[in-house]
Design an enzyme around this catalytic site. Sequence first.
Site, PDB file in Angstrom:
ATOM      1  N   ARG A  18      10.960   4.727   4.580  1.00  0.00           N
ATOM      2  CA  ARG A  18       9.938   3.990   2.588  1.00  0.00           C
ATOM      3  C   ARG A  18      11.231   4.690   1.787  1.00  0.00           C
ATOM      4  O   ARG A  18      12.033   3.997   0.798  1.00  0.00           O
ATOM      5  CB  ARG A  18       8.955   4.690   2.476  1.00  0.00           C
ATOM      6  CG  ARG A  18       8.254   4.386   1.066  1.00  0.00           C
ATOM      7  CD  ARG A  18       7.404   4.732   1.085  1.00  0.00           C
ATOM      8  NE  ARG A  18       6.493   5.886   0.759  1.00  0.00           N
ATOM      9  CZ  ARG A  18       6.669   6.665  -0.017  1.00  0.00           C
ATOM     10  NH1 ARG A  18       6.877   6.320  -1.201  1.00  0.00           N
ATOM     11  NH2 ARG A  18       6.461   8.546  -0.538  1.00  0.00           N
ATOM     12  N   ASN A  44       7.370   5.945  14.602  1.00  0.00           N
ATOM     13  CA  ASN A  44       7.486   7.402  14.016  1.00  0.00           C
ATOM     14  C   ASN A  44       6.173   7.595  13.013  1.00  0.00           C
ATOM     15  O   ASN A  44       5.708   8.393  12.110  1.00  0.00           O
ATOM     16  CB  ASN A  44       7.986   8.415  14.306  1.00  0.00           C
ATOM     17  CG  ASN A  44       8.411   9.414  13.710  1.00  0.00           C
ATOM     18  OD1 ASN A  44       7.734  10.054  14.034  1.00  0.00           O
ATOM     19  ND2 ASN A  44       8.844   9.566  12.327  1.00  0.00           N
ATOM     20  N   TYR A  85      -7.772   9.257   9.003  1.00  0.00           N
ATOM     21  CA  TYR A  85      -5.980   9.506   9.980  1.00  0.00           C
ATOM     22  C   TYR A  85      -6.670   9.504  11.450  1.00  0.00           C
ATOM     23  O   TYR A  85      -5.792   9.507  12.291  1.00  0.00           O
ATOM     24  CB  TYR A  85      -5.373  11.529   9.626  1.00  0.00           C
ATOM     25  CG  TYR A  85      -3.991  11.504  10.193  1.00  0.00           C
ATOM     26  CD1 TYR A  85      -2.820  11.164  10.068  1.00  0.00           C
ATOM     27  CD2 TYR A  85      -4.594  12.525  10.685  1.00  0.00           C
ATOM     28  CE1 TYR A  85      -2.088  11.084  10.629  1.00  0.00           C
ATOM     29  CE2 TYR A  85      -3.263  13.218  11.457  1.00  0.00           C
ATOM     30  CZ  TYR A  85      -2.394  11.946  11.497  1.00  0.00           C
ATOM     31  OH  TYR A  85      -0.929  12.684  12.078  1.00  0.00           O
ATOM     32  N   LYS A 100      -4.707   7.459  14.553  1.00  0.00           N
ATOM     33  CA  LYS A 100      -4.356   7.645  15.649  1.00  0.00           C
ATOM     34  C   LYS A 100      -5.151   7.637  17.169  1.00  0.00           C
ATOM     35  O   LYS A 100      -4.620   7.386  18.239  1.00  0.00           O
ATOM     36  CB  LYS A 100      -3.972   9.105  15.782  1.00  0.00           C
ATOM     37  CG  LYS A 100      -3.224   9.745  14.230  1.00  0.00           C
ATOM     38  CD  LYS A 100      -1.827   8.684  14.051  1.00  0.00           C
ATOM     39  CE  LYS A 100      -0.502   9.221  13.158  1.00  0.00           C
ATOM     40  NZ  LYS A 100       0.197   8.591  13.742  1.00  0.00           N
ATOM     41  N   ILE A 159      10.131  14.952  12.357  1.00  0.00           N
ATOM     42  CA  ILE A 159      10.420  14.238  13.497  1.00  0.00           C
ATOM     43  C   ILE A 159      11.281  12.624  14.301  1.00  0.00           C
ATOM     44  O   ILE A 159      11.800  13.297  14.705  1.00  0.00           O
ATOM     45  CB  ILE A 159       9.003  13.723  14.487  1.00  0.00           C
ATOM     46  CG1 ILE A 159       8.224  14.827  14.159  1.00  0.00           C
ATOM     47  CG2 ILE A 159       8.287  12.875  15.271  1.00  0.00           C
ATOM     48  CD1 ILE A 159       6.300  14.497  14.696  1.00  0.00           C
ATOM     49  N   VAL A 171       3.278  20.032  13.755  1.00  0.00           N
ATOM     50  CA  VAL A 171       4.367  20.752  13.436  1.00  0.00           C
ATOM     51  C   VAL A 171       5.149  20.926  12.382  1.00  0.00           C
ATOM     52  O   VAL A 171       4.383  20.122  11.710  1.00  0.00           O
ATOM     53  CB  VAL A 171       5.769  19.031  14.138  1.00  0.00           C
ATOM     54  CG1 VAL A 171       6.395  19.307  14.505  1.00  0.00           C
ATOM     55  CG2 VAL A 171       4.740  18.385  15.303  1.00  0.00           C
TER      56      VAL A 171
END
Length: 249
Positions: free
Chosen positions: A35, A87, A156, A160, A15, A189
């Site tokens: 990273r 992101n 997670y 989010k 993304i 995705v």
Amino acid sequence: MADRAAIITGASSGIGLAIAHMLGQEGYGLTVAARRPDKLTAAADELRAAGHRVVEYAGNLGDEEAIDAVVALHERTYGRLDVLVNNAGVGIGEFVGELTTKKVDLQLDLNLRSIFLFYRAAVPLLRAAGAEHRNALVVNTSSISGKVGEPWLSVYSATKHGVVGFTQAMNKELAKDGIKNTALCPAFVDTPMTDFVKGAVPAEKMITTQDIAESVRFLIRTSPGCVVPEIQYVQPGGGDLPGVDEVSV
């Protein structure tokens, strides 16, 4: 100096890289951060080959000093910041009775805490852009798991959800400064991050990175009077996530 400039984190693939390509097409000077130096350099070279102006910073984006360094590099290079794309993120599946403290902390630091610190570091530049054109933008990548909690992905999901709530708060706090904020909430995705579930949800049935990038193109083209606080992306029919027993865990 560029007429417009953007920072994109988690930009070495998926993304983030798709959004970087789109913003480059729109004439933005780009600072890309991730990273792994090898992957980031390859992505930056790909962006340069497409004709975009790019600087890169490789480091742990959950680290306060690295976050400040990304923003400082961007300011030295472009002198302005019109779009910030938070992101970078990580998802680690564990059942609640087996949670690993290190993995919990990694998700909290990268998915949530880093967004707070990027705002803190970048808000002076964003306010300057907002004062100029009333259309500065921060895009925060959340997830459909940020709308409905998911088993096995509980930490997670919690991070989010936090991204969505923080984005809502920023729209109230920064509206006077001409800064708009949008949380992106996609279901699966087609990226390497979703390889674990492709036995249950084939890649060809997933949302594409281009879908996400084009939605950000829409956001940068909206008028100052239009705020889009959240975008959800789901598969046809509602796109419920498969149960934990359906994926490879």
